[in-house]
Design a protein around this motif. Sequence first.
Motif, PDB file in Angstrom:
ATOM      1  N   VAL A 120     -45.870  66.775 -17.545  1.00 54.77           N
ATOM      2  CA  VAL A 120     -44.948  66.248 -18.552  1.00 54.77           C
ATOM      3  C   VAL A 120     -44.443  67.384 -19.404  1.00 54.77           C
ATOM      4  N   ARG A 121     -43.163  67.369 -19.648  1.00 57.88           N
ATOM      5  CA  ARG A 121     -42.625  68.292 -20.644  1.00 57.88           C
ATOM      6  C   ARG A 121     -41.690  67.494 -21.549  1.00 57.88           C
ATOM      7  N   MET A 122     -42.089  67.347 -22.807  1.00 56.56           N
ATOM      8  CA  MET A 122     -41.228  66.661 -23.785  1.00 56.56           C
ATOM      9  C   MET A 122     -40.557  67.763 -24.578  1.00 56.56           C
ATOM     10  N   GLU A 123     -39.219  67.764 -24.587  1.00 57.15           N
ATOM     11  CA  GLU A 123     -38.497  68.908 -25.123  1.00 57.15           C
ATOM     12  C   GLU A 123     -37.699  68.509 -26.347  1.00 57.15           C
ATOM     13  N   ASN A 124     -37.988  69.169 -27.448  1.00 54.56           N
ATOM     14  CA  ASN A 124     -37.183  68.994 -28.662  1.00 54.56           C
ATOM     15  C   ASN A 124     -36.998  67.540 -29.073  1.00 54.56           C
ATOM     16  N   ILE A 125     -38.101  66.819 -29.180  1.00 56.57           N
ATOM     17  CA  ILE A 125     -38.021  65.393 -29.497  1.00 56.57           C
ATOM     18  C   ILE A 125     -37.824  65.195 -31.002  1.00 56.57           C
TER      19      ILE A 125
ATOM     20  N   GLY B  31     -38.334  67.802 -33.736  1.00 57.52           N
ATOM     21  CA  GLY B  31     -38.204  68.885 -32.776  1.00 57.52           C
ATOM     22  C   GLY B  31     -39.510  69.253 -32.110  1.00 57.52           C
ATOM     23  N   ILE B  32     -40.200  68.274 -31.564  1.00 55.66           N
ATOM     24  CA  ILE B  32     -41.486  68.538 -30.929  1.00 55.66           C
ATOM     25  C   ILE B  32     -41.292  68.873 -29.454  1.00 55.66           C
ATOM     26  N   THR B  33     -41.934  69.932 -29.021  1.00 54.25           N
ATOM     27  CA  THR B  33     -41.974  70.256 -27.600  1.00 54.25           C
ATOM     28  C   THR B  33     -43.433  70.272 -27.169  1.00 54.25           C
ATOM     29  N   LEU B  34     -43.731  69.462 -26.153  1.00 53.44           N
ATOM     30  CA  LEU B  34     -45.120  69.317 -25.705  1.00 53.44           C
ATOM     31  C   LEU B  34     -45.156  69.465 -24.189  1.00 53.44           C
ATOM     32  N   GLU B  35     -46.087  70.270 -23.712  1.00 51.86           N
ATOM     33  CA  GLU B  35     -46.247  70.442 -22.267  1.00 51.86           C
ATOM     34  C   GLU B  35     -47.659  70.086 -21.883  1.00 51.86           C
ATOM     35  N   VAL B  36     -47.787  69.245 -20.873  1.00 50.63           N
ATOM     36  CA  VAL B  36     -49.106  68.820 -20.422  1.00 50.63           C
ATOM     37  C   VAL B  36     -49.236  69.143 -18.935  1.00 50.63           C
ATOM     38  N   ARG B  37     -50.312  69.838 -18.585  1.00 48.05           N
ATOM     39  CA  ARG B  37     -50.515  70.248 -17.190  1.00 48.05           C
ATOM     40  C   ARG B  37     -51.213  69.138 -16.420  1.00 48.05           C
ATOM     41  N   PRO B  38     -50.976  69.079 -15.115  1.00 43.70           N
ATOM     42  CA  PRO B  38     -51.649  68.042 -14.339  1.00 43.70           C
ATOM     43  C   PRO B  38     -53.162  68.246 -14.319  1.00 43.70           C
ATOM     44  N   GLY B  39     -53.877  67.171 -14.454  1.00 44.40           N
ATOM     45  CA  GLY B  39     -55.326  67.213 -14.329  1.00 44.40           C
ATOM     46  C   GLY B  39     -56.061  67.707 -15.557  1.00 44.40           C
ATOM     47  N   GLU B  40     -55.358  67.900 -16.657  1.00 45.70           N
ATOM     48  CA  GLU B  40     -56.064  68.373 -17.850  1.00 45.70           C
ATOM     49  C   GLU B  40     -56.265  67.229 -18.851  1.00 45.70           C
ATOM     50  N   ILE B  41     -57.219  67.439 -19.738  1.00 47.54           N
ATOM     51  CA  ILE B  41     -57.333  66.559 -20.907  1.00 47.54           C
ATOM     52  C   ILE B  41     -56.703  67.311 -22.060  1.00 47.54           C
TER      53      ILE B  41
END
Lengths: 508, 351
Positions: A6-11, A24-34
């Motif tokens: 998931v990459r949420m860009e500039n929310i 302006g939140i940007t959040l990146e979540v890698r697969p398989g991580e908590i």
Amino acid sequence: MEDYLVRMENIYKSFPGGVQANRGITLEVRPGEIHCLLGENGAGKTVLMSILYGLYKPDSGTIYYKGKKLDIHSTKDAIANRIGMVHQHFMLVPTLTVAENVVLGQYPAWKVINDMDKVHERIRAMSDEFGLDVDPAKIVQDLSVGEQQRVEILKALYHGADLLILDEPTAVLTPQESEHLLKFLRDLANRGLTIIFITHKLEEVMQVSDRVTVLRDGKVVGTVNTSDTNPRELARMMVGREVLMELKKAQTEPGKVIFLVRNLRVKDARGLEVVRGVSFEVREREVLGIAGVSGNGQTELALALAGLIEGEFDEMRLDGQLITKRDLQRLHRLGMAHIPEDRQKMGLILPFSVAENFVLKTYRDEPFARRGFLRFDAIRDYTRSQVSKFSIRVGDIEEEIAHLSGGNQQKVVVARELDRQPRFLLVNQPTRGIDIGATEFVRQQILAERDAGAAILLISADLEEIFALSDRILVMFEGRFMGEVPPDPALIEQVGLMMAGKTVQVSD
Amino acid sequence: MDWAALRARLGKQLRSVWTPLIAIPISLLIGAGILLLSGYDPIAAYQAMWQGAFKDRIAVTEVLVKATPLIFIGAGLAVAFRCSIWNIGAEGQFYVGAVMATVVGIYLGSLPGYILMPLVLIVGMIGGAFWGMLAAFLKNRFGASEVVTTIMLNYIAIYVTGYLVTGPMIETKGLFAQTPKISESAWLPRFLPPTRLHIGFILAIIFCIVLYILIFKTSVGFAIRAVGFNPDAARYASINVRSNILLAMAISGGAAGLGGAVEVAGISYRLYQLISPGYGFDGIAVSLLVGNNPLGVIFSGILFGALRSGAEVMQLSAKVPSVLVFAIQGLVILSVVATGAYRAVVREKEE
């Protein structure tokens, strides 16, 4: 370029009334991580995740999911994209069975469901596979809170979630249940599931997550690997300044007994006895903590002591005076103050202004009223001085108190109750649902009151709070006290077991 | 002076004025549709309505005469509604007030005017207050819903009135089911002859101001509002919830009773079966329309007085049957309430 699920860009997301929840939140979540989303209440964590789950539409910003741009308009889209969310308040129908809840909304309304056996079978298989211990045939309202949570998780897994969002899942659990849940989540992540975990508890972040993103005031403060950080640094990122992690508790010598009750029994609204014969005393310069999972009689205990519901007892004394019948005004005169469990339902009148709430108990006394007429100048002056003394963030003291944040609302209640310099202070869940800054402030005020000589009864489901503030701890389970322990951090595990109803020998 | 705060307050007041301004045209539009469907000329009908209310001095003062009982009732209901007590019994309380006033005005008729006139009004007020407190007592003692009990008490008051005017108190000579006139010394002065405008209208305005001060400026009003918004928090603050419910119903019933006494002493001079054409029910809308503010009730009371007056003329001169007139009146009330509810929903969504 790293690989993200998931990459949420500039929310960006704001609400009418000017609240900018996400800026302006940007959040990146890698697969398989908590991935932990850490922040105070009101930092924008839940709003951000609600956007990802299709509950809110962002004002601007883009979401990429599995490498593609994701357009999400409803929770149906989210589920179709294999995103699941467990909310803080469960979204289950209490009168339906587990299986019915799991498939709810999956069938068109006109279709006769004739394959419930298969659903049951699959739930049972999944329950075994993941070790969830969920019985598909049970009615949801008969389940404990922990079990209901497991149903919520199973529901998400049943719909094939690849990404699971959990909003403060441990808030309602005992320490043992929390422990179990965190282990289970780790297990899920090892099977390849990606988990976003919303919390404001630092220990959980350290314990469970791979990476953590800290939010403050709707913005990202930073994303760090959990192994590269420590609770102190996270706390600083979260609040924007150094936090007193441990309150300074002065040594005091408890004085004479201020409040005592013998064999108190209280019935709840349904007529069931939920406080079953408890006795205790509180001395001056002492905090007596009552620990326990919510719903074990603490609410009724507090209401009965405060004179708000009837209770039976052999003896009750306040400051040496015998209390025989329910008489609120007399309790006030004898010096009882009460910070109630639910500030919105009892502590405050939400449509009233900040100023009106400050004089809720004193509005008919001088100088706030004279010959029956309210004196608004006196009320406003008093409110302004209290607002600045307790640094309560208020735009206008004439505005409805409903518009204040939870932390500031609670500060109003605390300021009002402590201003009476109580002999006996009854405090129930003083920091539930408020941010760290306000929590710290409220706890300091309670300790200051203790040092000034008050006797304090502190009821809280937050063990950390109980240990930080109390001089003695009683553990309540199903309306009785399981035993008394000193506030030694080494005993926290025993207390947890006692909260779950196990009899534990505490060696002094 | 804090200008931002002042502006915010003014904005709030203005917004509450908008509600009727939007609601009334909408309802008249729907009403026009109904009139058209039933084969009447809506323009002629509304012209008659307007003329009925504002044609000349007589028409305008008749509006104020009709508004007077509505203002008394609405102001009292504002107090009850602020305390979250749904008093549907203003009609009955109005009747009890009218009965008591008539009894005093006839049987103590030999008293001089400066004693009799205030006595008639005070006894009427006490009667209404007592009728309201009955419902409060039942609520406090047995938990009986005031919505049910006040409606039941309406029937009792109305049928007792019917019995009195056909039996024990019927006029000695005459064929009508009505009492003889009360003593002339109890009649409220009319200050704009030949119109029927009497000092009861002035009293109603003073009464509204008094209730406004009571609700917003005194510690009694503080307690009533606290109980209305959140009885749990009020109890927590050691405010006696039951005695405040009793008090709010006494004020509300007293206001309606006073309205009944004023109607007898100012207009009808006697009691008859249909002394109220439903003032007690219109009063609910009068109060809700202005967000249960006793000062606002003066304006909404006049508005409903105008609607009533205009509707009567519409019936007479445009030959619109009375059922249609009632339907249009109902539409006005409905759309006012609906607009208010819509605004509340919008506000909730914003938050």
